[in-house]
Design a protein around this motif. Structure first.
Motif, PDB file in Angstrom:
ATOM      1  N   TRP A  93     -13.819   3.979   4.611  1.00 20.37           N
ATOM      2  CA  TRP A  93     -12.478   3.432   4.803  1.00 20.37           C
ATOM      3  C   TRP A  93     -12.362   2.054   4.149  1.00 20.37           C
ATOM      4  CZ3 TRP A  93      -8.842   4.271   9.424  1.00 20.37           C
ATOM      5  CH2 TRP A  93      -8.707   5.630   9.706  1.00 20.37           C
ATOM      6  N   LEU A  94     -13.385   1.235   4.324  1.00 21.48           N
ATOM      7  CA  LEU A  94     -13.360  -0.108   3.742  1.00 21.48           C
ATOM      8  C   LEU A  94     -13.353  -0.032   2.218  1.00 21.48           C
ATOM      9  CD1 LEU A  94     -13.330  -3.132   4.460  1.00 21.48           C
ATOM     10  CD2 LEU A  94     -15.829  -3.064   4.375  1.00 21.48           C
ATOM     11  N   ALA A  95     -14.158   0.853   1.653  1.00 19.46           N
ATOM     12  CA  ALA A  95     -14.195   1.007   0.190  1.00 19.46           C
ATOM     13  C   ALA A  95     -12.850   1.483  -0.346  1.00 19.46           C
ATOM     14  CB  ALA A  95     -15.306   1.989  -0.202  1.00 19.46           C
ATOM     15  N   ARG A  96     -12.198   2.392   0.366  1.00 22.03           N
ATOM     16  CA  ARG A  96     -10.893   2.890  -0.088  1.00 22.03           C
ATOM     17  C   ARG A  96      -9.817   1.798  -0.002  1.00 22.03           C
ATOM     18  NH1 ARG A  96     -10.182   8.658  -0.394  1.00 22.03           N
ATOM     19  NH2 ARG A  96     -12.211   9.676  -0.224  1.00 22.03           N
ATOM     20  N   LEU A  97      -9.879   0.982   1.042  1.00 17.63           N
ATOM     21  CA  LEU A  97      -8.938  -0.138   1.124  1.00 17.63           C
ATOM     22  C   LEU A  97      -9.206  -1.127   0.000  1.00 17.63           C
ATOM     23  CD1 LEU A  97      -6.673  -1.752   2.453  1.00 17.63           C
ATOM     24  CD2 LEU A  97      -8.408  -2.753   3.979  1.00 17.63           C
ATOM     25  N   ALA A  98     -10.466  -1.455  -0.235  1.00 16.54           N
ATOM     26  CA  ALA A  98     -10.817  -2.393  -1.313  1.00 16.54           C
ATOM     27  C   ALA A  98     -10.353  -1.873  -2.665  1.00 16.54           C
ATOM     28  CB  ALA A  98     -12.321  -2.649  -1.316  1.00 16.54           C
ATOM     29  N   ALA A  99     -10.527  -0.580  -2.916  1.00 14.99           N
ATOM     30  CA  ALA A  99     -10.100   0.009  -4.187  1.00 14.99           C
ATOM     31  C   ALA A  99      -8.578  -0.053  -4.329  1.00 14.99           C
ATOM     32  CB  ALA A  99     -10.593   1.447  -4.298  1.00 14.99           C
ATOM     33  N   ALA A 100      -7.853   0.207  -3.243  1.00  9.51           N
ATOM     34  CA  ALA A 100      -6.389   0.158  -3.299  1.00  9.51           C
ATOM     35  C   ALA A 100      -5.902  -1.259  -3.575  1.00  9.51           C
ATOM     36  CB  ALA A 100      -5.800   0.683  -1.992  1.00  9.51           C
ATOM     37  N   ILE A 101      -6.535  -2.244  -2.948  1.00  9.03           N
ATOM     38  CA  ILE A 101      -6.151  -3.636  -3.189  1.00  9.03           C
ATOM     39  C   ILE A 101      -6.487  -4.031  -4.617  1.00  9.03           C
ATOM     40  CG2 ILE A 101      -6.666  -6.042  -2.562  1.00  9.03           C
ATOM     41  CD1 ILE A 101      -7.017  -5.006   0.355  1.00  9.03           C
ATOM     42  N   ALA A 102      -7.666  -3.641  -5.089  1.00  9.26           N
ATOM     43  CA  ALA A 102      -8.077  -3.973  -6.463  1.00  9.26           C
ATOM     44  C   ALA A 102      -7.161  -3.339  -7.495  1.00  9.26           C
ATOM     45  CB  ALA A 102      -9.526  -3.535  -6.691  1.00  9.26           C
TER      46      ALA A 102
END
Length: 183
Positions: free
Chosen positions: A46-55
């Motif tokens: 979940w954290l990786a997917r949020l980070a990717a969306a923000i990036a």
């Protein structure tokens, strides 16, 4: 350029009658952060997917997080220096409390008590089964967020009868304007 808006649902996602989903129908430019498994959340994924969306955003976004994803947003803030334009944190789930949250949320412990470097608003209900109001006040204070006490509306979800929640949309617009004035 208006800030991108990232819709970040919590455990179980936000169904078609949830205000987050209704906002997306009304504002197709809002981007939903999708998770591989909404019912069995894997914290790292979940954290990786949020980070990717923000990036992937061309400019700092405004996060619109609900429930478990308020903890997710706080974890992201604790680990990243990239700027956010704002954060609307609605009905944060008290992941540290076995009495308030289900076992599926345990991987999101402990709740980060880190100050957000952007304007932030926490919206909490007085009768939310996933957090008590004093704890929500404590999260808002730790995160440097303004607290909006919404009254008795349960978990501020589809079952709360908020519809497309105009008061919440007004808070989102306020966050966008605050950052413009600050910058």
């Amino acid at each position: 350029m208006p800030a991108p808006v990232l819709i970040v649902p919590g455990l179980g996602s936000s169904g078609p009658l949830h205000w987050q989903s209704l906002w997306q129908v009304r504002h197709p430019e809002f981007i939903r952060v999708e998770q591989a498994d909404w019912d069995r959340p894997d914290f790292a994924d979940w954290l990786a997917r949020l980070a990717a969306a923000i990036a992937a955003c061309p400019a700092p976004p405004i996060l619109v997080a609900h429930s478990l994803s308020c903890a997710l947003a706080a974890h992201w803030v604790a680990r990243h220096d990239r700027a956010l334009k704002g954060a609307l944190l609605v009905a944060p789930a008290d992941v540290d409390s076995d009495a308030h949250t289900p076992p599926e949320t345990r991987g999101f412990r402990p709740m980060p008590l880190v100050t957000f470097s952007c304007p932030a608003v926490v919206v909490a209900s007085s009768d939310d089964p996933y957090i008590d109001l004093p704890r929500a006040r404590g999260f808002a204070a730790a995160w440097g967020a303004r607290l909006v006490e919404a009254g008795p509306h349960g978990h501020l979800n589809a079952a709360s009868g908020l519809g497309d929640w105009p008061a919440g949309l007004a808070l989102l617009k306020e966050l966008a304007l605050l950052e413009e004035l600050r910058g």
